[in-house]
Design a protein around this motif. Structure first.
Motif, short mmCIF file in Angstrom:
data_model
loop_
_atom_site.label_atom_id
_atom_site.label_comp_id
_atom_site.label_asym_id
_atom_site.label_seq_id
_atom_site.Cartn_x
_atom_site.Cartn_y
_atom_site.Cartn_z
N HIS A 53 0.77 -1.21 0.12
CA HIS A 53 -0.13 -0.03 -0.11
C HIS A 53 0.70 1.18 0.02
CE1 HIS A 53 0.79 -0.35 4.28
NE2 HIS A 53 0.51 0.88 4.35
N TYR A 54 2.25 1.26 0.27
CA TYR A 54 2.89 2.31 0.32
C TYR A 54 3.28 3.01 -1.15
CZ TYR A 54 4.16 1.17 5.18
OH TYR A 54 3.96 1.07 6.52
N TRP A 55 2.74 2.24 -2.25
CA TRP A 55 2.89 2.71 -3.42
C TRP A 55 1.88 3.57 -3.90
CZ3 TRP A 55 7.70 1.99 -5.95
CH2 TRP A 55 8.20 0.89 -5.67
N TYR A 56 0.74 3.46 -2.95
CA TYR A 56 -0.36 4.23 -3.37
C TYR A 56 -0.70 5.19 -2.23
CZ TYR A 56 -1.30 0.03 -5.90
OH TYR A 56 -1.37 -1.14 -6.60
N LYS A 94 -6.49 4.85 -9.03
CA LYS A 94 -6.17 3.93 -8.02
C LYS A 94 -5.03 3.10 -8.51
CE LYS A 94 -10.73 3.60 -5.63
NZ LYS A 94 -11.82 2.68 -5.03
N GLU A 95 -3.84 3.77 -8.69
CA GLU A 95 -2.54 3.23 -9.34
C GLU A 95 -1.37 3.63 -8.55
OE1 GLU A 95 -3.34 2.59 -14.06
OE2 GLU A 95 -2.55 4.57 -13.38
N PRO A 96 -0.45 2.98 -8.32
CA PRO A 96 0.73 3.51 -7.90
C PRO A 96 1.19 4.77 -8.34
CG PRO A 96 1.09 0.96 -8.88
CD PRO A 96 -0.31 1.51 -9.27
N LEU A 97 1.85 5.59 -7.35
CA LEU A 97 2.01 6.90 -7.77
C LEU A 97 2.87 7.06 -8.91
CD1 LEU A 97 2.04 9.78 -6.90
CD2 LEU A 97 4.01 9.69 -5.30
N TYR A 98 3.84 6.16 -9.20
CA TYR A 98 4.76 6.18 -10.26
C TYR A 98 4.07 6.12 -11.72
CZ TYR A 98 4.72 1.15 -10.38
OH TYR A 98 4.43 -0.30 -10.18
N LYS A 99 3.17 5.75 -11.59
CA LYS A 99 2.03 5.65 -13.01
C LYS A 99 1.09 6.80 -13.14
CE LYS A 99 1.74 0.40 -13.31
NZ LYS A 99 0.52 -0.59 -13.49
N ARG A 121 7.02 17.10 -7.49
CA ARG A 121 8.20 16.01 -7.55
C ARG A 121 7.43 14.68 -6.72
NH1 ARG A 121 14.29 16.61 -4.98
NH2 ARG A 121 15.02 14.48 -5.54
N ARG A 122 7.63 13.70 -7.43
CA ARG A 122 7.00 12.47 -6.86
C ARG A 122 7.95 11.62 -6.28
NH1 ARG A 122 4.49 10.03 -12.18
NH2 ARG A 122 6.34 10.70 -12.95
N TYR A 123 7.88 11.20 -5.05
CA TYR A 123 8.43 10.16 -4.19
C TYR A 123 7.78 8.97 -4.28
CZ TYR A 123 11.09 13.92 -2.82
OH TYR A 123 11.80 15.31 -2.62
N TRP A 124 8.14 7.88 -4.93
CA TRP A 124 7.64 6.66 -5.31
C TRP A 124 7.25 5.69 -3.91
CZ3 TRP A 124 9.94 4.55 -10.39
CH2 TRP A 124 9.91 5.30 -11.35
N PRO A 126 7.75 5.66 0.33
CA PRO A 126 6.20 5.73 0.17
C PRO A 126 5.86 6.85 -0.70
CG PRO A 126 6.93 6.36 2.30
CD PRO A 126 7.97 6.12 1.79
N ALA A 127 4.60 6.53 -1.24
CA ALA A 127 3.98 7.38 -2.32
C ALA A 127 3.88 8.78 -1.51
CB ALA A 127 2.73 6.76 -2.71
N ARG A 128 4.35 9.85 -1.93
CA ARG A 128 4.31 11.30 -1.45
C ARG A 128 4.54 12.22 -2.51
NH1 ARG A 128 8.97 9.30 0.24
NH2 ARG A 128 10.71 10.72 0.45
N LEU A 129 4.18 13.50 -2.43
CA LEU A 129 4.45 14.27 -3.36
C LEU A 129 4.87 15.72 -2.48
CD1 LEU A 129 1.10 14.48 -5.35
CD2 LEU A 129 3.03 13.41 -6.02
N THR A 130 5.86 16.53 -3.44
CA THR A 130 6.31 17.69 -2.82
C THR A 130 5.81 18.68 -3.93
OG1 THR A 130 8.38 16.79 -1.84
CG2 THR A 130 8.36 19.09 -2.31
N ILE A 131 5.07 19.67 -3.57
CA ILE A 131 4.46 20.61 -4.69
C ILE A 131 5.26 21.87 -4.32
CG2 ILE A 131 2.48 22.00 -5.23
CD1 ILE A 131 0.83 19.59 -4.30
N MET A 132 6.03 22.46 -5.45
CA MET A 132 6.65 23.62 -5.08
C MET A 132 5.83 24.79 -6.06
SD MET A 132 10.34 21.82 -5.61
CE MET A 132 9.72 20.64 -6.75
#
Length: 240
Positions: A53-56, A94-99, A121-124, A126-132
């Motif tokens: 679930h960490y990919w999602y 509902k897909e892994p973040l890298y998709k 910037r995506r971190y796969w 665990p799935a997380r986002l950094t929004i700049m």
């Protein structure tokens, strides 16, 4: 040495060779089995890793404050809640973040008036986002009176920063303009040329007077007043 002894010796050697070959074959089969088992373990581990679930993103990603899955940087005008509110309008698959293609999120955020550019910037795992966020720089603030808080702001690039983004964290460097926003004084109809003229006019006055403008009163288009630190200037018929 008798012939019978030689025959027995050769038979004994043949038995030893057959036994050695059987041992070598069994050892090779054992190695193949271990190799196959190792490959199956790797494939199973990859499969289990791929469905973690960490990919999602969690289903409650926008409400769960315990998991720091979204980091927002660089925003001084647009609040975090406003950015999250815009992201809620996007149905993330509902897909892994890298998709997931982040371009839709960036385009939606860039439609906000104060946002000049948005980078994600995506971190796969665990799935997380950094929004700049890169925002426009406010140059003019609009208020209906000397003591009233600002109801809008403008950037030199012409973007109108509405009431929902106010108050600004800082108004340093901005020019305060008094305007009712009514007929003949409707700041919402000002274009980029008007904004630049007002700002440049204020800069010229400050350079010549050596004082900071307190406000520029444009509530009466036929009579513009400028309040400096030490005096108030009025100019009938002056239009900007």
């Amino acid at each position: 040495m008798s012939g019978e002894y030689i025959v027995q010796r050769r038979m004994k050697q043949q038995k030893l060779r057959r036994k050695a070959r059987r041992g070598s074959i069994a050892l090779r089969r054992f190695y193949k089995f271990i190799r196959l088992l190792f490959i199956l373990c790797i494939l199973y581990s990859v499969y289990r890793l791929s469905i973690l679930h960490y990919w999602y993103f969690p289903t409650d990603i926008y409400n769960n404050k315990s998991e720091n899955r979204i980091e927002i940087l660089g925003n001084n005008i647009v609040s975090n809640s406003k950015i999250i509110s815009e992201m809620k309008k996007i149905n993330l698959p509902k897909e892994p973040l890298y998709k997931i293609n982040p371009s839709e999120i960036m385009h939606r955020l860039e439609n906000l008036a104060p946002v000049k550019h948005a980078y994600i910037r995506r971190y796969w795992f665990p799935a997380r986002l950094t929004i700049m966020i890169e925002e426009v720089t406010p140059a003019i603030t609009i208020a209906p009176s000397e003591t009233a808080p600002a109801v809008a702001a403008f950037a030199l690039t012409g973007e109108l920063i509405g009431r929902e983004y106010l108050p600004l964290k800082t108004e340093t460097g901005t020019v305060k303009v008094l305007s009712y926003g009514t007929k003949g004084d409707d700041y919402e109809k000002w274009d980029i040329n008007k904004i630049k003229e007002i700002y440049e006019f204020s800069q010229v006055l400050e350079n010549y007077s050596g004082e900071k403008i307190q406000y520029l009163d444009m509530r009466n288009p036929l009579e513009i007043y400028v309040l400096l630190h030490s005096l108030k200037l009025g100019s009938g018929g002056l239009q900007i």
